[in-house]
Scaffold this motif. Structure first.
Motif, short mmCIF file in Angstrom:
data_model
loop_
_atom_site.label_atom_id
_atom_site.label_comp_id
_atom_site.label_asym_id
_atom_site.label_seq_id
_atom_site.Cartn_x
_atom_site.Cartn_y
_atom_site.Cartn_z
N VAL A 214 28.38 21.95 43.56
CA VAL A 214 28.75 23.00 42.61
C VAL A 214 29.85 22.52 41.67
O VAL A 214 29.80 22.74 40.45
CB VAL A 214 29.19 24.29 43.35
CG1 VAL A 214 29.74 25.31 42.36
CG2 VAL A 214 28.02 24.88 44.12
N LYS B 288 28.45 20.29 39.12
CA LYS B 288 27.70 21.05 38.11
C LYS B 288 28.63 21.73 37.12
O LYS B 288 28.27 21.93 35.96
CB LYS B 288 26.82 22.10 38.80
CG LYS B 288 25.60 21.53 39.50
CD LYS B 288 24.75 22.62 40.13
CE LYS B 288 23.50 22.06 40.79
NZ LYS B 288 22.68 23.11 41.43
N LYS C 78 28.15 28.61 33.20
CA LYS C 78 27.81 29.98 33.60
C LYS C 78 26.62 29.97 34.55
O LYS C 78 26.60 30.69 35.55
CB LYS C 78 27.49 30.80 32.35
CG LYS C 78 27.27 32.28 32.61
CD LYS C 78 27.09 33.02 31.29
CE LYS C 78 26.91 34.52 31.51
NZ LYS C 78 26.74 35.25 30.22
N GLU C 79 25.64 29.14 34.24
CA GLU C 79 24.45 29.04 35.10
C GLU C 79 24.81 28.43 36.45
O GLU C 79 24.32 28.87 37.50
CB GLU C 79 23.39 28.20 34.41
CG GLU C 79 22.07 28.15 35.15
CD GLU C 79 21.00 27.40 34.38
OE1 GLU C 79 20.00 26.99 35.01
OE2 GLU C 79 21.16 27.20 33.15
N SER D 182 27.53 28.69 37.96
CA SER D 182 28.33 29.67 38.71
C SER D 182 27.52 30.89 39.10
O SER D 182 28.09 31.94 39.44
CB SER D 182 29.54 30.09 37.87
OG SER D 182 30.31 28.99 37.48
N ASN D 183 26.18 30.76 39.02
CA ASN D 183 25.27 31.85 39.40
C ASN D 183 25.51 33.12 38.59
O ASN D 183 25.29 34.23 39.08
CB ASN D 183 25.40 32.16 40.90
CG ASN D 183 24.97 30.99 41.75
OD1 ASN D 183 24.02 30.28 41.41
ND2 ASN D 183 25.67 30.76 42.85
N HIS D 184 26.01 32.97 37.35
CA HIS D 184 26.25 34.08 36.43
C HIS D 184 27.22 35.11 37.01
O HIS D 184 27.19 36.28 36.61
CB HIS D 184 24.92 34.75 36.05
CG HIS D 184 24.00 33.83 35.31
ND1 HIS D 184 24.03 33.66 33.96
CD2 HIS D 184 23.00 33.01 35.76
CE1 HIS D 184 23.10 32.80 33.58
NE2 HIS D 184 22.47 32.37 34.66
N LEU D 185 28.08 34.67 37.95
CA LEU D 185 29.08 35.57 38.51
C LEU D 185 30.35 35.47 37.69
O LEU D 185 30.96 34.40 37.58
CB LEU D 185 29.36 35.19 39.97
CG LEU D 185 28.19 35.36 40.96
CD1 LEU D 185 28.58 34.81 42.34
CD2 LEU D 185 27.81 36.84 41.08
N ASN E 47 33.48 33.83 38.95
CA ASN E 47 33.44 32.37 39.06
C ASN E 47 33.63 31.69 37.71
O ASN E 47 34.36 30.70 37.61
CB ASN E 47 32.11 31.92 39.67
CG ASN E 47 32.06 32.13 41.17
OD1 ASN E 47 33.08 32.47 41.78
ND2 ASN E 47 30.90 31.95 41.76
N TYR E 48 32.98 32.18 36.66
CA TYR E 48 33.01 31.43 35.41
C TYR E 48 34.05 31.92 34.40
O TYR E 48 34.48 31.16 33.53
CB TYR E 48 31.62 31.39 34.75
CG TYR E 48 31.10 32.70 34.21
CD1 TYR E 48 31.55 33.23 33.00
CD2 TYR E 48 30.09 33.40 34.88
CE1 TYR E 48 31.06 34.40 32.49
CE2 TYR E 48 29.58 34.59 34.37
CZ TYR E 48 30.06 35.09 33.18
OH TYR E 48 29.56 36.26 32.67
N GLU F 32 32.15 31.02 45.24
CA GLU F 32 31.28 31.30 46.37
C GLU F 32 30.40 30.10 46.64
O GLU F 32 29.60 29.71 45.80
CB GLU F 32 30.41 32.54 46.07
CG GLU F 32 31.21 33.84 46.08
CD GLU F 32 30.30 35.05 45.98
OE1 GLU F 32 29.09 34.85 45.76
OE2 GLU F 32 30.79 36.16 46.14
N GLU G 213 27.89 27.85 49.59
CA GLU G 213 27.03 28.06 50.75
C GLU G 213 27.83 27.81 52.02
O GLU G 213 28.61 26.88 52.11
CB GLU G 213 25.84 27.09 50.70
CG GLU G 213 24.91 27.35 49.54
CD GLU G 213 23.75 26.39 49.54
OE1 GLU G 213 23.52 25.74 50.58
OE2 GLU G 213 23.08 26.28 48.51
#
Length: 740
Positions: free
Chosen positions: A447, A450, A485-486, A488-491, A494-495, A726, A728
């Motif tokens: 992550v 990324k 943003k992608e 960070s799972n669009h959260l 996070n971003y 966040e 895993e």
């Protein structure tokens, strides 16, 4: 840990690594193995079991069904054949290119060019051609330079070294000179050295090296003239496409400072001046006077922008330049700014924790000879730690390298050899083992990579010289934010903290009217997203850029904004041609977009065309050159003029070499193999807080580190952001206590 068959898969993986030579990525090893690890000539086909001599090349011929040297593989598929065939063709092409380069290099050397050979022959008699050794000459007298220096008449030609013994003898004498003269090993890779060897070979016996006077005087002057002649094509380009004046200032371990001035255009960067500024106060007025003098010498009409970092004194100098030359832009170095973004992001708690864990792993592995040897065995002598041009480039490259070696490291820490090692019993080992075997850790590293990757991509663009970068920086940062943003799972939690850091560092540095206008005039972005023209801030900054570029000329400003821009916006005339639209679809290594597109299709809008062509030919970087303190060291006996001549020759030679490497070999511009000092925190950890004077001394003893601190820059107060990334959770985590 064994599987149902009682086989330890980790041990099996390590043993399997010996079936091919180390450091070999040849596709042939997918189909063959060594019959004996100590003999790379005998191989065995994994598909049919046939054994034969000839190495991996024969294996590829076997798979491809090439007749003549080896029997055809009976069970190789069409896909296998095509893969090996392509590898054979690529190898032949590479060999051909190498041979062609050597021939061109030899052709470049002509010691008779411009010499009065015929006149000398009339005076001294006919000169004998160099003697090239034949097979029978191996029984002649051996090479003996000492005897030759005493009696030049009996000297043999260097080309006599055909036999292995004589080749070795020549190499010994050459190596002895290198060791005694303290010449760097990497000097052997210098192409000018190879040209010298070729020239010496063409000359033959009896060559007398130049004395110190000739090296300090006539030869240095001649080389300076040759370098200036080489730069003439760039100077002609400044006239038509404009240029950027770049300032780069550094301090060495003795607290001496130097200010370098270069000029960049589409053809590349050249070095013009180096100034020792140790005794001077680096005020805004001092920097302004230095730059303004060179702008006058170059020609003010040729200079479009000045690029520096955003230190306070540079900002003050920029204000003075704007008053005197209001049509010249002053911009901050994009590479420095992006590095500050990476620094800020790396300090976010969730990301800092993962980086610290990764550092703990590398520090433990590199701290012991045993663990380091085991790691290099498992990774086939590939190191984890990779030095970059900056601290945060090093951080990214090392974490990427660590992630790429995930399987090998897990195999190493799960092997019997590791558990029998004495270092596996200590507490630090337990923590390192838990980290390596943690799926959550590797997921988190992925992550972080990324998140870093999009900005590192922009850093590579800014630091590279394949294409002028100014037209892409603003657009690439927008794309980088979308990628983050992608990742960070669009959260938002996070971003958003990351976006705040990016926006804060970008403000007044990479969102100036010049950067936005370059983005606006780049057809790759403009025609891909026509909504750009509806953005109020973008349009305002584009108009501000036009007012600066054509300062005081209202007629041209009006023509650009109210007449010619409409044709570009509506794709009228040549802008609407299929070829024009096709030419701006791809941006990777596409020099067409970076100015040539406007030269080709913008003839119907000449005023806008001139502005766009010049702006899109600009760089966004001022730190794309190595420091040149090595050119000054040990030169105390040279006078100022000779010293400047030497620096001029050496520094431009480095620039030519670097640009050629980037353009021809796809070199990674953020990787710096010679920058060992910058990897210290990945090898020995952080220096504890100690006496301030001693701490300062330790910092200043690493002159090659290009480090940036936001304290030196003008910006708003930094906010401390907290990001709770966040990741895993750990799955199937292996308990260390079960292994000891």
């Amino acid at each position: 840990m064994c599987n149902e068959d009682g086989v330890n898969p980790l041990k099996e993986t390590i043993e399997r690594s010996f079936i091919r030579p180390r450091n070999s990525n040849d596709v042939g090893w997918e189909f063959g193995v060594l019959c004996n690890p100590k003999n790379v000539d005998k191989v065995k086909c994994k598909l049919c079991g046939k054994e034969f001599y000839g190495g991996i090349y024969r294996m590829k011929e076997h798979i491809t069904h090439v007749k003549g040297n080896v029997s055809a593989g009976p069970v190789s598929s069409k896909a296998d054949q095509e893969k090996c065939k392509q590898e054979i063709l690529d190898a032949k092409e590479k060999k051909g290119l190498t041979r062609k380069h050597e021939q061109e290099m030899r052709a470049e050397v002509n010691i008779n060019k411009g010499s009065n050979v015929e006149e000398l022959e009339r005076e001294l008699g006919t000169l004998k051609s160099p003697h090239f050794q034949g097979p029978i000459d191996q029984y002649a007298t051996s090479i003996n330079p000492e005897a030759s220096l005493a009696a030049q008449a009996g000297q043999q030609n260097i080309h006599d070294a055909i036999s292995k013994e004589k080749t070795h003898a020549v190499r010994q004498y050459f190596a002895r000179w290198m060791y005694e003269a303290n010449v760097a090993f990497k000097a052997i890779d210098n192409e000018s050295f190879r040209l010298f060897c070729e020239a010496l070979g063409q000359f033959g016996p009896g060559w007398v090296p130049p004395n110190q006077y000739q090296l300090r005087g006539p030869l240095l002057i001649e080389e300076q003239k040759r370098t200036k002649e080489k730069l003439k094509s760039l100077e002609e380009e400044w006239e038509t496409e404009g240029c950027s004046v770049m300032i780069d200032a550094w301090s060495d371990m003795k607290r001496r400072s130097i200010m370098n001035l270069y000029v960049n255009s589409r053809g590349g960067t050249c070095f013009l001046s180096s100034k020792d500024t140790s005794k001077d106060f680096h005020t805004g007025e001092y920097i302004f006077n230095y730059i303004d003098q060179w702008i006058e010498d170059i020609g003010a009409a040729k200079v479009v922008q000045v690029v520096t970092d955003n230190a306070t004194n540079n900002v003050a100098a920029a204000k003075m330049l704007k008053q005197k030359r209001p049509n010249i832009f002053w911009t901050g170095c994009a590479a420095h700014t992006i590095d500050l973004m990476l620094e800020g992001i790396s300090k976010l708690p969730g990301i800092a924790k993962i980086i610290d864990q990764a550092k703990a792993v590398t520090i433990f592995i590199y701290a012991h000879h045993t663990t380091l040897s085991m790691m290099r065995t498992c990774t086939k002598n590939r190191d984890i730690v990779r030095p970059g041009a900056t601290r945060f480039a090093t951080c990214f490259l090392t974490m990427q390298s660590l992630y790429d070696k995930k399987a090998q490291l897990m195999s190493m820490f799960g092997s019997d050899e590791w558990h029998s090692c004495k270092h596996s019993k200590c507490l630090k080992c337990k923590n390192t083992f838990d980290t390596i075997m943690s799926h959550g850790f590797w997921s988190s590293v992925n992550v972080v990579l990324k998140i870093f990757s999009p900005l590192v991509k922009v850093l590579r663009l800014a630091d590279g010289e394949k294409v002028p970068s100014l037209g892409f920086i603003y657009g690439e940062i927008i794309e980088a934010k979308n990628s983050i943003k992608e990742a960070s799972n669009h959260l938002e939690k996070n971003y958003l903290p990351i976006f705040r850091i990016i926006d804060e560092k970008m403000k007044d540095r990479l969102d100036t009217p010049l950067h936005v206008a370059a983005y606006f005039l780049n057809p790759y972005y403009f025609y891909k997203d026509p909504e750009i023209q509806k953005d109020y801030e973008v349009m305002e900054r584009f108009i501000a850029c036009v007012e600066t570029y054509y300062h005081g000329d209202f007629e041209k400003q009006n023509r650009v904004v109210n007449q010619e821009f409409g044709l570009y916006k509506s794709k009228s005339g040549s802008f609407g041609r299929t070829l024009a639209l096709k030419g701006c679809e791809i941006k990777d290594d596409n020099d067409m977009i970076s100015g040539n597109w406007w030269s080709t299709y913008g003839c119907g809008t000449p005023t806008l065309q001139k502005m766009a062509t010049r702006i899109l030919a600009l760089t966004s970087n001022s730190s794309g050159c190595e420091r040149n303190w090595s050119c000054f060291e040990g030169r105390n006996r040279l006078d100022v003029n000779r010293l400047n001549s030497l620096v001029y020759v050496q520094f431009n030679a480095k620039l030519f070499k670097k640009q050629k490497k980037i353009r021809e070999q796809n070199a990674d511009v953020i990787f710096d193999d010679g920058n060992e000092d910058i990897v210290e925190e990945w090898l020995v950890g952080r220096i504890p807080d100690i006496d301030n004077d001693l701490s300062l001394l330790l910092v200043t003893q690493a002159p090659r580190i290009r480090d940036l601190y936001d304290d030196d820059f003008e910006s708003e107060e930094d906010e401390e952001y907290v990001v709770d990334m966040e990741f895993e959770p750990d799955i199937n985590h292996l308990c260390y206590s079960n292994k000891i």
